[in-house]
Design a protein around this motif. Structure first.
Motif, PDB file in Angstrom:
ATOM      1  N   LEU A 187       0.829  -1.192   0.000  1.00 53.41           N
ATOM      2  CA  LEU A 187       0.000   0.000   0.000  1.00 53.41           C
ATOM      3  C   LEU A 187       0.870   1.252   0.000  1.00 53.41           C
ATOM      4  N   TYR A 188       0.575   2.161  -0.919  1.00 52.24           N
ATOM      5  CA  TYR A 188       1.328   3.396  -1.062  1.00 52.24           C
ATOM      6  C   TYR A 188       0.351   4.577  -1.052  1.00 52.24           C
ATOM      7  N   THR A 189       0.880   5.771  -0.729  1.00 51.71           N
ATOM      8  CA  THR A 189       0.025   6.959  -0.607  1.00 51.71           C
ATOM      9  C   THR A 189       0.566   8.122  -1.428  1.00 51.71           C
ATOM     10  N   ILE A 190      -0.348   8.822  -2.090  1.00 44.80           N
ATOM     11  CA  ILE A 190      -0.027  10.099  -2.730  1.00 44.80           C
ATOM     12  C   ILE A 190      -0.464  11.199  -1.764  1.00 44.80           C
ATOM     13  N   PRO A 191       0.463  11.946  -1.177  1.00 44.24           N
ATOM     14  CA  PRO A 191       0.064  12.977  -0.207  1.00 44.24           C
ATOM     15  C   PRO A 191      -0.376  14.273  -0.890  1.00 44.24           C
ATOM     16  N   LEU A 192      -1.536  14.764  -0.516  1.00 45.25           N
ATOM     17  CA  LEU A 192      -1.987  16.064  -0.992  1.00 45.25           C
ATOM     18  C   LEU A 192      -1.213  17.162  -0.256  1.00 45.25           C
ATOM     19  N   LYS A 193      -1.341  18.386  -0.733  1.00 51.37           N
ATOM     20  CA  LYS A 193      -0.618  19.501  -0.128  1.00 51.37           C
ATOM     21  C   LYS A 193      -1.589  20.519   0.467  1.00 51.37           C
ATOM     22  N   ILE A 194      -1.150  21.155   1.542  1.00 57.30           N
ATOM     23  CA  ILE A 194      -1.918  22.211   2.206  1.00 57.30           C
ATOM     24  C   ILE A 194      -1.073  23.471   2.173  1.00 57.30           C
ATOM     25  N   ILE A 195      -1.620  24.541   1.614  1.00 55.41           N
ATOM     26  CA  ILE A 195      -0.820  25.731   1.326  1.00 55.41           C
ATOM     27  C   ILE A 195      -1.357  26.953   2.062  1.00 55.41           C
ATOM     28  N   TYR A 196      -0.512  27.518   2.927  1.00 57.87           N
ATOM     29  CA  TYR A 196      -0.781  28.798   3.583  1.00 57.87           C
ATOM     30  C   TYR A 196       0.012  29.892   2.861  1.00 57.87           C
ATOM     31  N   LYS A 197      -0.282  31.121   3.199  1.00 58.48           N
ATOM     32  CA  LYS A 197       0.409  32.244   2.550  1.00 58.48           C
ATOM     33  C   LYS A 197       1.916  32.177   2.750  1.00 58.48           C
ATOM     34  N   ASP A 198       2.339  31.716   3.914  1.00 52.90           N
ATOM     35  CA  ASP A 198       3.769  31.729   4.224  1.00 52.90           C
ATOM     36  C   ASP A 198       4.379  30.345   4.424  1.00 52.90           C
ATOM     37  N   ALA A 199       3.624  29.290   4.118  1.00 51.45           N
ATOM     38  CA  ALA A 199       4.162  27.939   4.330  1.00 51.45           C
ATOM     39  C   ALA A 199       3.363  26.907   3.538  1.00 51.45           C
ATOM     40  N   GLU A 200       4.009  25.771   3.282  1.00 54.84           N
ATOM     41  CA  GLU A 200       3.370  24.677   2.562  1.00 54.84           C
ATOM     42  C   GLU A 200       3.603  23.384   3.332  1.00 54.84           C
ATOM     43  N   TYR A 201       2.549  22.557   3.454  1.00 48.68           N
ATOM     44  CA  TYR A 201       2.637  21.339   4.245  1.00 48.68           C
ATOM     45  C   TYR A 201       2.186  20.132   3.429  1.00 48.68           C
ATOM     46  N   THR A 202       2.618  18.964   3.880  1.00 50.97           N
ATOM     47  CA  THR A 202       2.232  17.706   3.239  1.00 50.97           C
ATOM     48  C   THR A 202       1.188  17.017   4.104  1.00 50.97           C
ATOM     49  N   ASP A 203       0.071  16.702   3.499  1.00 52.23           N
ATOM     50  CA  ASP A 203      -1.076  16.132   4.206  1.00 52.23           C
ATOM     51  C   ASP A 203      -0.666  14.926   5.057  1.00 52.23           C
ATOM     52  N   LYS A 204      -0.999  14.997   6.343  1.00 55.47           N
ATOM     53  CA  LYS A 204      -0.797  13.918   7.316  1.00 55.47           C
ATOM     54  C   LYS A 204       0.656  13.696   7.719  1.00 55.47           C
ATOM     55  N   LEU A 205       1.607  14.350   7.047  1.00 53.73           N
ATOM     56  CA  LEU A 205       3.017  14.113   7.360  1.00 53.73           C
ATOM     57  C   LEU A 205       3.595  15.186   8.266  1.00 53.73           C
ATOM     58  N   ASP A 206       3.386  16.452   7.931  1.00 52.85           N
ATOM     59  CA  ASP A 206       3.960  17.510   8.760  1.00 52.85           C
ATOM     60  C   ASP A 206       2.946  18.555   9.206  1.00 52.85           C
TER      61      ASP A 206
END
Length: 285
Positions: A26-45
């Motif tokens: 089982l493998y996962t494609i992580p979506l991204k979450i984007i704020y004005k001053d930062a970018e995060y990886t869904d469920k990881l950080d």
């Protein structure tokens, strides 16, 4: 029985439970979450709780991973020895993930890839990846598994009770959900995905309790007289309430073999806000 090595790839919006993701195939494609001053990886950080805390000051955007990231995932699957791949994504009507992976798959002709658009979201989509993994573990061949998925789009249904439509509207995910003055009328809409994988309004109930009671009835009606059933309970920052509803759902549908329970992913939190409760079922017979 088959000896085929079959990999299964699901995007993080499918909310496949973490303990199940530990399986080697089982493998996962992580979506991204984007704020004005930062970018995060869904469920990881970033966690759902962190997004809730920031919602009063900023509602972030969500995005697909880059083509480079998707290509790296394909390369990893190939390097792990797989020649067959089943990709399960949340609805193409709500996200561009399906199309992005379709384009990436064209770069890897040596990998026999089947792409499955669940026309669903959250664990309502994720259960199809779980089903594929179960069938692969049981020794079913690639063609049998893909045919089972194709014929089972309507075998999963989840109903979401949302306190407000604010976040769906701001995120552009409102779909066919009718605009209602929920705060004034104290109306709690119940939404789901239609056959095209677009949000629509299933019912409107006055008050939270009536909305959740209605959701249980909708799941019970969906299950009908099916005997092999898996129940689904998802929540957005409402675990205690969801645990109570889990027990009520089990009483209403006693033939269910198990319940998948969990918090929705940070990427989905962005579009629903706090207080969401999702109740649903997967039919296995």
């Amino acid at each position: 029985m088959t000896t085929e090595k079959i990999a299964i790839l699901a995007d993080s919006g499918c909310d496949v439970p973490e303990n199940l993701l530990q399986a080697d195939n089982l493998y996962t494609i992580p979506l991204k979450i984007i704020y004005k001053d930062a970018e995060y990886t869904d469920k990881l950080d970033i966690t759902a709780e962190e997004i809730y805390a920031k919602l009063p000051t900023e509602i972030p955007k969500t995005s697909l991973p880059s083509g480079t990231v998707i290509n790296q995932i394909f390369e990893k699957i190939i390097s792990d020895g797989y020649k067959k791949l089943i990709v399960v994504t949340i609805s193409s009507g709500l996200s561009g993930t399906f199309n992005a992976v379709r384009l990436a798959a064209e770069n890897f002709p040596a990998l026999d890839t089947f792409l499955f658009d669940t026309k669903n979201i959250g664990i309502g989509a994720g259960v199809h990846a779980i089903r594929a993994a179960e069938l692969a573990a049981a020794g079913r061949d690639f063609n049998t598994i893909t045919a089972t998925l194709q014929n089972g789009v309507d075998k999963s249904k989840i109903f979401f009770s949302v306190p407000t439509l604010e976040y769906l509207q701001k995120g552009g995910r409102i779909g066919l959900v009718s605009s209602i003055v929920g705060n004034v009328l104290n109306l709690n809409p119940i939404i789901s995905c239609n056959a095209e994988g677009i949000y629509y309004t299933v019912a409107k109930s006055r008050g939270r309790k009536k909305s959740l009671d209605k959701s249980i009835k909708l799941v019970k009606n969906y299950v009908a007289d099916h005997e092999k059933v898996r129940l689904l309970v998802a929540h957005g920052g409402a675990e205690d309430e969801a645990r109570t509803l889990e027990q009520e759902l089990k009483l209403a549908i006693p033939q269910a073999r198990e319940v998948l329970f969990g918090q929705i992913s940070p990427a989905l939190v962005v579009h629903t806000g706090p207080g969401l409760i999702g109740l649903g079922a997967q039919i296995l017979d």
